[in-house]
Structures are given as C-alpha cells and as structure tokens.
Design an enzyme around this catalytic site. Structure first.
Site, PDB file in Angstrom:
ATOM      1  N   SER A 126       0.774  -1.371   0.021  1.00  0.00           N
ATOM      2  CA  SER A 126       0.003  -0.184   0.037  1.00  0.00           C
ATOM      3  C   SER A 126       1.063   1.160  -0.019  1.00  0.00           C
ATOM      4  O   SER A 126       2.122   1.144   0.544  1.00  0.00           O
ATOM      5  CB  SER A 126      -0.910   0.102   1.443  1.00  0.00           C
ATOM      6  OG  SER A 126      -1.448   1.404   1.420  1.00  0.00           O
ATOM      7  N   TYR A 139      -2.527   0.045  10.582  1.00  0.00           N
ATOM      8  CA  TYR A 139      -2.575  -0.629   9.010  1.00  0.00           C
ATOM      9  C   TYR A 139      -1.257  -0.001   8.864  1.00  0.00           C
ATOM     10  O   TYR A 139      -0.368  -0.854   8.033  1.00  0.00           O
ATOM     11  CB  TYR A 139      -3.834   0.155   8.370  1.00  0.00           C
ATOM     12  CG  TYR A 139      -3.810  -0.305   7.041  1.00  0.00           C
ATOM     13  CD1 TYR A 139      -4.049  -1.479   6.579  1.00  0.00           C
ATOM     14  CD2 TYR A 139      -3.476   0.431   5.957  1.00  0.00           C
ATOM     15  CE1 TYR A 139      -4.153  -2.220   5.153  1.00  0.00           C
ATOM     16  CE2 TYR A 139      -3.290   0.087   4.672  1.00  0.00           C
ATOM     17  CZ  TYR A 139      -3.839  -1.232   4.278  1.00  0.00           C
ATOM     18  OH  TYR A 139      -4.031  -1.597   2.918  1.00  0.00           O
TER      19      TYR A 139
END
Length: 221
Positions: A126, A139
């Site tokens: 990501s 995250y």
C-alpha cells in the site's frame, strides 16, 4: 500450467488478480469460505482453498499437500482506521495477526513449494507502506512491517522473485469504509480500479525469467 495461490481472492483486488492470471495459471483461491469466494471460483473454473490467516497454527497443515507453487500473491488484509492515540491494542493485534503474522506464516509454510518451482511471491502492499497515512496507524505499521519482510525474503531467498506492489487508494469495499470513516463522499472515479492493480501483478508475473521486478508503485492519475 503453472499454479498461483491468491489470498483474499473473494475481495475486489483479489478477484481481479484471479481473473488476470486465469488465462495462464491454475488458480488456488484462498480465503475464508464465503459465497463470494465460491462465485469467483465458479466463474473462473478455479479451486477454492479454505484458509484463515489469523489461524497461523493451521496454515502449515492447510498447505502441506502443495509440493510445488509458482506464484503466491499476498492480497488479504484488514484495516481498522484510527489515529495512533485512539487505537486500542486489540485492533493492533488483529491487524498484525492477518497483515503480518498470517502473511509471514503462510510464506514460510509454502517456502519448500516455492523453492521447488523457483517461484515468485507478490505482496500487495500500500502507499501506507511507504509513507504513513493519517488515521491509519496500525494499518500503516503493518504495511511497513510486511515491506521489511518482503525485502528480507528477497535478500535471503535468491532463488525466488519477490515483488512488492504499492497501490494508491483503490475502489474496494475497504475504501468505501475508509471514506465513510473520514466523513467524505465516495467517488469511485478518484481511485484506482482493482483491475488496474491486477494488471500490474500480471505484468510482474509475466516478466521474463532473466528479470526481477522488485517494486512497483501505482497511483491514480
């Protein structure tokens, strides 16, 4: 045909990756049993592979029948939005159980099969794994951790190709939940399509054997 195992194959990015690899690979679609996963498998003529990344003790038993594996795509992940100071430790544990520990455990369980095939491991990371994103503390931390694992695997397993893909924000159910948390209006045109990420993965897998595509960064235009 070579074999590819894809985690989180019932989700938006995972199912798109499965469709992109289906013409060239025998597919094992890994994930928790669900109607959505079954539908993807039926549509592509693929095999479902029941797997719970949070159950690290069960991963080795679930994968021991695989003697050879050409491609492993780590796509499954969870996100609990929240700033660092307001993130309960339970959410950190849940995030790392799937995004880090489950991913590492599955890779280790499949290493003999990957070595046998001189295969490739693809990590769907990501933008949060390159630069911390506000309101995504646990995250982002998990994605930085898996970036380090991928780099270590690449260094320590020279017989494998290891690719980290760093997409920007993608039009998925997870993205809709994140935008709702942020209080914004959801506009899918602002985000990458899952199919775009899937084509990046397919291109990495198609790279000729003398090449090693190590990192790919893709952002919405």
């Amino acid at each position: 045909m070579p074999t590819a195992l894809i985690t989180g194959a019932g989700g938006g990015i995972g199912s798109a990756i499965a469709a992109a690899l289906a013409p060239t690979h025998t597919l094992l679609l890994a994930g928790r049993p669900s109607a959505r996963l079954d539908a993807v498998a039926e549509n592509l003529g693929a095999t479902t592979w029941p797997l719970d990344l949070a159950d690290t003790d069960g991963l080795e038993a679930a994968t021991e029948v695989l003697d050879e594996l050409d491609v492993l795509v780590h796509n499954a992940g969870v996100l609990f939005p929240g700033p660092a100071g307001d993130s309960p430790i339970e959410e950190w544990r849940a995030t790392f159980e799937v995004n880090v520990f489950g991913t590492v455990a599955l890779t280790l369980a499949l290493l003999p099969a990957l070595r046998q095939a001189q295969g490739q491991v693809v990590f769907i990371n990501s933008g949060a794994g390159q630069r911390v994103s506000a309101g995504m503390a646990s995250y982002s931390a998990s994605k930085f951790a898996i970036r380090a694992f991928a780099d270590s695997l690449r260094n320590d397993e020279p017989g494998l190709r290891v690719t980290s893909v760093y997409p920007g924000r993608v039009d998925t159910d997870m993205q809709q939940d994140l935008v709702a948390y942020e209080g914004g209006q959801y506009d899918p045109s602002r985000f990458l399509r899952p199919e775009t990420v899937a084509e990046v993965v397919a291109a990495a897998v198609r790279t000729p054997a003398d090449g090693h595509l190590q990192e790919v960064v893709v952002r919405p235009r």
